[in-house]
Design an enzyme around this catalytic site. Structure first.
Site, PDB file in Angstrom:
ATOM      1  N   LYS B  79       1.001  -0.925   0.302  1.00  0.00           N
ATOM      2  CA  LYS B  79      -0.140  -0.574  -0.144  1.00  0.00           C
ATOM      3  C   LYS B  79       0.489   1.507   0.172  1.00  0.00           C
ATOM      4  O   LYS B  79       2.155   1.140   0.046  1.00  0.00           O
ATOM      5  CB  LYS B  79      -1.014  -0.003   1.202  1.00  0.00           C
ATOM      6  CG  LYS B  79      -1.859  -1.126   0.996  1.00  0.00           C
ATOM      7  CD  LYS B  79      -2.784  -0.945   2.715  1.00  0.00           C
ATOM      8  CE  LYS B  79      -3.711  -1.789   2.914  1.00  0.00           C
ATOM      9  NZ  LYS B  79      -5.273  -2.561   1.833  1.00  0.00           N
ATOM     10  N   GLY B 212     -13.265  -5.641   5.656  1.00  0.00           N
ATOM     11  CA  GLY B 212     -14.120  -5.621   7.116  1.00  0.00           C
ATOM     12  C   GLY B 212     -14.891  -7.764   6.653  1.00  0.00           C
ATOM     13  O   GLY B 212     -15.677  -7.814   7.276  1.00  0.00           O
ATOM     14  N   GLY B 233      -8.373  -8.603   5.145  1.00  0.00           N
ATOM     15  CA  GLY B 233      -7.070  -7.738   5.724  1.00  0.00           C
ATOM     16  C   GLY B 233      -7.032  -8.494   7.149  1.00  0.00           C
ATOM     17  O   GLY B 233      -6.472  -9.311   7.402  1.00  0.00           O
TER      18      GLY B 233
END
Lengths: 190, 290
Positions: B79, B212, B233
């Protein structure tokens, strides 16, 4: 003619679309029940070989698939599919189905920056588009293995009896040559 | 279309039907690969911990990324902060397989996203509606994911974003051709990308779900709603039995339409990540970068 496309992960829809363009009935295979249907050939698509093999084992599909190929079911493996078929993968801890007498090199062109597209010759047909995405190539071939395409001195497509393997992705192009070749393998088998 | 961009979109096609997992070290990366991940996202802290720690969250240490690249053969993503094109240059120098210009990190620019057309490595970007998705694609993203609400273990925002993108695409499909010009103006997106959606009923790049996802059922839900794959994640390495849960989510994404298989793999997975509800959180990461 009915062809199954292994749909555990990866670019399987693209293969289905190619087969549909050729007027062939194609269905997806996600579990043991779907693998047990009657079929005239099977395609192992591009994607991640480690993911597909893990799922083949966990969903108890591995030994049936291996048997089907050993008993002569025509199979085409592209990219990850080539790795699934290879008897040896020299730069990885283990090989997968090991049905085809080739030694492959995984991620042979490096990371995504090494991905490329080129025109090549497949089985004496020139100017066929070859798309390589984090692709392997074939380092060594065993007996009965016919080399069908070479790029920069590396073997990128080969056939051993009922098994066809390409390091590149014919399903990402508009060119139907490789799929037509696979269909001709099936026709001579039926 | 430029050939590099085409190859980058095609790598995303190879990831379809797969699970991309957040990992914070080489050992976790190996666990993820062995569990069947189709790619890993290398980062120093998973979103749940970023939330807990607060402060400014940045690109990971190149040393960590290199260790993870060495540990696995599957693609490695990492990222960068929204708008931080130098972090992206650094990741490109590391030959990363995919860059996620991500709202999970603290934004570096409140107005501009990275001009992704200037890079050879591919980018994935988050979106919560069709306008955001097409703007990111026009900036050069070769893959889209829903934003969801990262680090919460609460799938509600990912569901909202996926449903919205899908219903906006159905709406665009139903328009007359002469209405597309005004729609492009409303959505603030290029006409040609909108026309692609009108004609094909889908984005011109692969679209994953993210933010989520914590259980196999969550992953299958996102697939049934039209996701082409799933990012997980905090959901895996914040749970009681990461390897088992990771493996179950991989199977759920493959057999997302088979409730019998889903029932089998949902069994006895140990503790799911505790999770926080979107109403309990102060920071909505999804509101970063529009």
């Amino acid at each position: 003619m009915r062809i199954g496309v292994l749909a555990l992960q990866g670019a399987f829809i693209e293969h289905q679309n190619m087969l549909n363009k050729l007027g062939v009935d194609a269905f997806t295979i996600r579990n043991l029940k779907e693998l047990s249907q009657e079929m005239d050939g099977i395609i192992l698509p591009g994607g991640e070989s480690t993911t597909m093999y893990k799922l083949l084992k966990d969903l108890k599909m591995e030994s049936l698939l291996k048997n089907m190929i050993s008993y002569g079911l025509p199979v085409m493996g592209t990219c990850a599919g080539l790795l699934l078929l290879a008897e040896n993968i020299h730069n990885f801890e283990s090989a997968f189905l090991k049905t085809m007498s080739i030694t492959a090199k995984k991620n042979a062109y490096g990371k995504q920056l090494g991905s490329f597209k080129t025109l090549g010759t497949f089985n004496n047909q020139e100017n066929i588009p070859f798309v390589f995405i984090r692709a392997p190539y074939i380092e060594k071939t065993g007996k009965d293995v016919e080399v069908l395409a070479v790029v920069d001195d590396k073997i990128v497509a080969a056939r051993q009896n009922n098994q066809l393997a390409t390091a590149f992705h014919p399903e990402l192009t508009e060119d139907l040559t490789i799929h037509k070749y696979f269909l001709s393998m099936i026709k001579s088998n039926i | 279309m430029n050939e590099r961009y085409q190859l980058n979109k095609e790598l995303a096609q190879m990831l379809k039907g797969g699970v991309i997992m957040d990992v914070t070290n080489a050992e976790q990366a190996k666990i993820a690969q062995d569990a069947g991940a189709c790619a890993v996202m290398a980062l120093e802290r998973i979103p749940a911990d970023i939330r807990a720690a607060g402060g400014v969250s940045r690109m990971s240490d190149p040393k960590l990324i290199k260790e993870i690249q060495k540990a696995v053969t599957i693609p490695v993503m990492a990222k960068v902060r929204i708008g931080h094109f130098v972090e992206a240059q650094i990741l490109e120098a590391l030959e990363i397989d995919y860059i996620d210009e991500s709202e999970v990190l603290s934004p570096a620019d409140n107005t501009y996203h990275i001009d992704k057309t200037k890079f050879s490595v591919p980018f994935v970007c988050g979106a919560k509606n069709l306008g955001e998705a097409l703007r990111r694609i026009s900036e050069g993203a070769s893959m889209i994911r829903t934003k969801g609400e990262p680090g919460t273990g609460d799938v509600v925002q990912a569901v909202t974003h996926m449903r919205l993108i899908q219903s906006e695409m159905r709406n665009v499909q139903s328009l007359r051709e002469d209405e597309l010009f005004n729609k492009a103006k409303e959505l603030q997106v290029p006409y040609d990308l909108l026309k692609y959606v009108h004609e094909n009923g889908k984005l011109p790049v692969v679209n994953f779900a993210a933010g989520g996802v914590a259980t196999p059922a969550d992953a299958a839900l996102m697939m049934q709603l039209g996701a082409e794959g799933v990012f997980v994640g905090s959901g895996i390495f914040k749970s009681g039995n990461p390897a088992k849960r990771a493996n179950a989510i991989v199977k759920a994404v493959t057999n997302y339409n088979d409730p019998k298989i889903l029932a089998e793999i949902s069994e006895d997975l140990g503790e799911a990540m505790v999770g926080i509800n979107e109403e309990e959180i102060d920071l909505l990461m999804a509101e970063r970068g529009k």
